[in-house]
Enzyme design. Sequence first.
Site, PDB file in Angstrom:
ATOM      1  N   ARG A   1      31.065  -8.674  70.682  1.00 58.93           N
ATOM      2  CA  ARG A   1      30.754  -7.491  71.506  1.00 58.93           C
ATOM      3  C   ARG A   1      32.002  -6.645  71.541  1.00 58.93           C
ATOM      4  NH1 ARG A   1      34.795  -8.586  73.800  1.00 58.93           N
ATOM      5  NH2 ARG A   1      34.344  -6.850  75.199  1.00 58.93           N
ATOM      6  N   GLY A   2      31.897  -5.469  72.158  1.00 61.12           N
ATOM      7  CA  GLY A   2      33.011  -4.524  72.130  1.00 61.12           C
ATOM      8  C   GLY A   2      32.707  -3.498  71.059  1.00 61.12           C
ATOM      9  N   ALA A   3      32.757  -2.221  71.429  1.00 63.01           N
ATOM     10  CA  ALA A   3      32.272  -1.172  70.528  1.00 63.01           C
ATOM     11  C   ALA A   3      32.899  -1.233  69.133  1.00 63.01           C
ATOM     12  CB  ALA A   3      32.490   0.198  71.181  1.00 63.01           C
TER      13      ALA A   3
ATOM     14  N   ARG B   1      21.987  -2.766  69.204  1.00 66.75           N
ATOM     15  CA  ARG B   1      22.434  -2.339  70.539  1.00 66.75           C
ATOM     16  C   ARG B   1      22.561  -0.811  70.543  1.00 66.75           C
ATOM     17  NH1 ARG B   1      26.957  -5.696  73.376  1.00 66.75           N
ATOM     18  NH2 ARG B   1      25.812  -4.808  75.146  1.00 66.75           N
TER      19      ARG B   1
ATOM     20  N   GLN C   1      33.240 -11.001  80.703  1.00 63.53           N
ATOM     21  CA  GLN C   1      34.197 -10.696  79.623  1.00 63.53           C
ATOM     22  C   GLN C   1      35.638 -10.705  80.136  1.00 63.53           C
ATOM     23  OE1 GLN C   1      31.432  -8.918  80.242  1.00 63.53           O
ATOM     24  NE2 GLN C   1      30.502  -8.116  78.377  1.00 63.53           N
TER      25      GLN C   1
ATOM     26  N   ASP D   1      32.579   2.624  75.159  1.00 65.81           N
ATOM     27  CA  ASP D   1      31.510   2.357  74.198  1.00 65.81           C
ATOM     28  C   ASP D   1      31.008   3.638  73.542  1.00 65.81           C
ATOM     29  OD1 ASP D   1      31.467  -0.054  76.184  1.00 65.81           O
ATOM     30  OD2 ASP D   1      30.563  -0.712  74.305  1.00 65.81           O
TER      31      ASP D   1
ATOM     32  N   ASN E   1      31.004   3.090  79.396  1.00 60.17           N
ATOM     33  CA  ASN E   1      31.736   1.838  79.201  1.00 60.17           C
ATOM     34  C   ASN E   1      31.012   0.778  80.018  1.00 60.17           C
ATOM     35  OD1 ASN E   1      33.965   0.325  78.095  1.00 60.17           O
ATOM     36  ND2 ASN E   1      34.870   0.298  80.132  1.00 60.17           N
ATOM     37  N   LYS E   2      31.483  -0.445  79.920  1.00 59.97           N
ATOM     38  CA  LYS E   2      30.860  -1.581  80.601  1.00 59.97           C
ATOM     39  C   LYS E   2      30.481  -1.243  82.035  1.00 59.97           C
ATOM     40  CE  LYS E   2      29.830  -4.687  79.357  1.00 59.97           C
ATOM     41  NZ  LYS E   2      28.370  -4.833  78.994  1.00 59.97           N
TER      42      LYS E   2
END
Lengths: 349, 349
Positions: free
Chosen positions: B45-47, B88, B197, B238, B248-249
Amino acid sequence: MIRTIEWTDEGVVMIDQRRLPAHELYPVFKTHEEVAKAIEEMVIRGAPAIGVAAAMGIALGMQNSRATSLDEFARDFHNVCERLSATRPTAVNLFWAVERMRWVFNHARREASAIDAIRKQLVDEALAIHREDIEANRRMGRFGAELIPDNATVLTHCNAGALATAGFGTALGVIRAAVEAGKRVRVYADETRPFLQGARLTAWELAKDNIPVTVITDSMAGHILKSGEVDCVIVGADRIAANGDVANKIGTYMVAVAAHENNIPFYVAAPLSTVDLSLNSGDLIPIESRADEEVTHFRGEPITPEGVKVANPAFDVTPHRYISAIITDAGVAREPYDTSLNALFENRN
Amino acid sequence: MIRTIEWTDEGVVMIDQRRLPAHELYPVFKTHEEVAKAIEEMVIRGAPAIGVAAAMGIALGMQNSRATSLDEFARDFHNVCERLSATRPTAVNLFWAVERMRWVFNHARREASAIDAIRKQLVDEALAIHREDIEANRRMGRFGAELIPDNATVLTHCNAGALATAGFGTALGVIRAAVEAGKRVRVYADETRPFLQGARLTAWELAKDNIPVTVITDSMAGHILKSGEVDCVIVGADRIAANGDVANKIGTYMVAVAAHENNIPFYVAAPLSTVDLSLNSGDLIPIESRADEEVTHFRGEPITPEGVKVANPAFDVTPHRYISAIITDAGVAREPYDTSLNALFENRN
C-alpha cells in the site's frame, strides 16, 4: 434497561464493561478493594458511574469493617476513602462522591451515632447518589432534547451512555430523550481507541434501544463532519472547569475543533457533579496516563514492534471556545461559562 | 535497507505489509492477478508503491501472455491494464504508472517491435518507475529536510515511508534526510486505524533506523499538537488536486485542522506523480470505501456488536488552506498551489 451498577446483599454488582459486547457478565464485588480495582481496570468507567461505584465501594468497605470503636471505624473510613480516591485522577465525580460520603460520615459521627447506624446511613447515601444520578440524567435529557432537531444525525465520542452513569446516560441520555420525544435520531459513534468504548459500548447500548448507529474509527470523524451529514456533536465530560473548559475522553478535542471548523454545534452533557468550580481553567485538570499495553496490545496480541515507545493520555481538554453549550441537570449553560455555570449552581440551591 | 518490492526472475517479490511487524515475510507473486489481489488486500500500500506494483504487475502479465500475434498481445495488454487499474481508486500514482506502461506499449507497437522486445521494454519501464521513485524520494528528502528544524519533534499520520514507496519514503524520506543532514528528529506516529499503518509500519521503519518514535492513537494527535511539543506535521499523499487539496489516509484532515488551529506547520510530501492536474479541486477525488470487516473485526475477532453498521472511507481530503507547503521531487510548492504546482511541472520538463 441496562444495569450498570447495583447494590445487593452479596456486594456491588457491575456489568463487566471490558467484556462487552461479546459477553454480558455481572460479577459481584465483595470488598472495597475489589471495587477500587474494578474502577482502575475499567470494569466500570464513565465519570458519573465511577462516582456511584466509589460511594458503593465506601459503603461496602464500612460494612466489612471489623472496628469495635467509633475511632477505629473512623480510621477505617479514612483508609477506605483514600483507597477509592486513588483509583483514577481525572473524573471529578469520584472525589465529589467521596466528599458526599465523608460529609454523611462526619455528620453522623458528630451526632455520636452507633457504628451500625452510620453503616446504614452510608449505604443510604450511596443509593441516593445512584438514584439521583439517574434523575439528573433524565432532567439533562429533557433540557438537551430541545437542542436536537428532528431527523438529526448526531456524532458522539466514547461512551456517555447508561454504562457511563447509574443509568440512561448523559450524551446518550439526551439522544434517548429526543427519541422518546418522537424525534428521529441517527448516531455516528467514534470507536474510541484504545479502549473502544464507542465501538463496544455505545454501539451495544444504542442497538439495544433500536437507535440507528454507525461506528467509525476516530480518525473518520473529521471527514464525516466535513461531509455535512452531521447536525450536532454531543459528548459527556469527566471534569468541567469553572470557565467551561471540558476534560473528556482523549480525542474529544480533535472532534470539537473539527466541528467548530465546520460550524457544527458541539454540546457537552454532564451533571453539575462533573463541574469543578475550584479550577479556573481546564489546564489545571489532572490528566491520567494509562498503561502502555492499552496502546501496544490488542487482547494480548502486540500491535506495535517490540520495545517501541507509546503515549497513553486517557483524556484531553477542550477549551470552552469550541463548546456551543453545556447541558446539565440544572439547565443549559452557554458562554460566558464562568457566569452561566455559577448561575446554575445558585439556582439549584 | 527495506525491500518493499522487487522484480525477480521468479516474479514480483513484496514484503507482506499485513504481517508486519510480527512477521517479515517476502512472498513471490507470479501473475498479474496475484499482484492485483496483493494491491487490493494491502500486501502493498502507499500511493508510490502501488504505482510500482501496478507497473510490475503489467510487465509480469505480459511475460505470462501466451499471445502469438501482436493483436492478441495488445488485447492481453489492455485486459491486464484494466485489471490493475481496477484495484484501488484513490491513489493516482496507480493510473499514472499504468499510463506510462501504456505509452511504452503503444510506442513499441507503432514501431512494430516484436512481442519479446515489447516484453523487455515493459520490464525496463517498470524497473525505471521503481528506480525513479527512489530518486524522487531522495530529492524530496533534500528539499524537505530544510524545513525541519534541528531538535525537531515531528508528527506523522499513516505510513509514508520506505514501505509506501519503492524505498526511502516521502514523509519519512524527509525525516530520514533531515537525520542524514545531522539534525536530531523525534517522531510521533499516529497508529492509523483501522489498518494500523502507523503503529505497525512507521514504528517498525523508524525503529530500524534508530529514529526515536512514540506511537499514539489517532485521537491523541490533537492533544499532542495542543501541548506545544510538536514542531511540524509531515504526511504523504494519495492524490493532490491542481488547487493543492490533498487526498491522504483517513484522519489526515483532522490532524491538519488541529495543526492549523495550533499554528503548527503542516507539510505534505509527495512526488509529482501524485499530483493530478486534471482535477481542479479535491472534492473530485474518488474516495475508496473499504470492507466493513476492517472496522468491525481485529485479526478475526469482532470488536463491534453483531450487525452494527460501520463506515470505512479509506481516505479524506484536506483542503489546501490547511497545508503550509507541498514538498515534491521538483521543489517545494506553497500557496497559491494552482500556480506553484504548475510551475514545478514546467520547470521539470
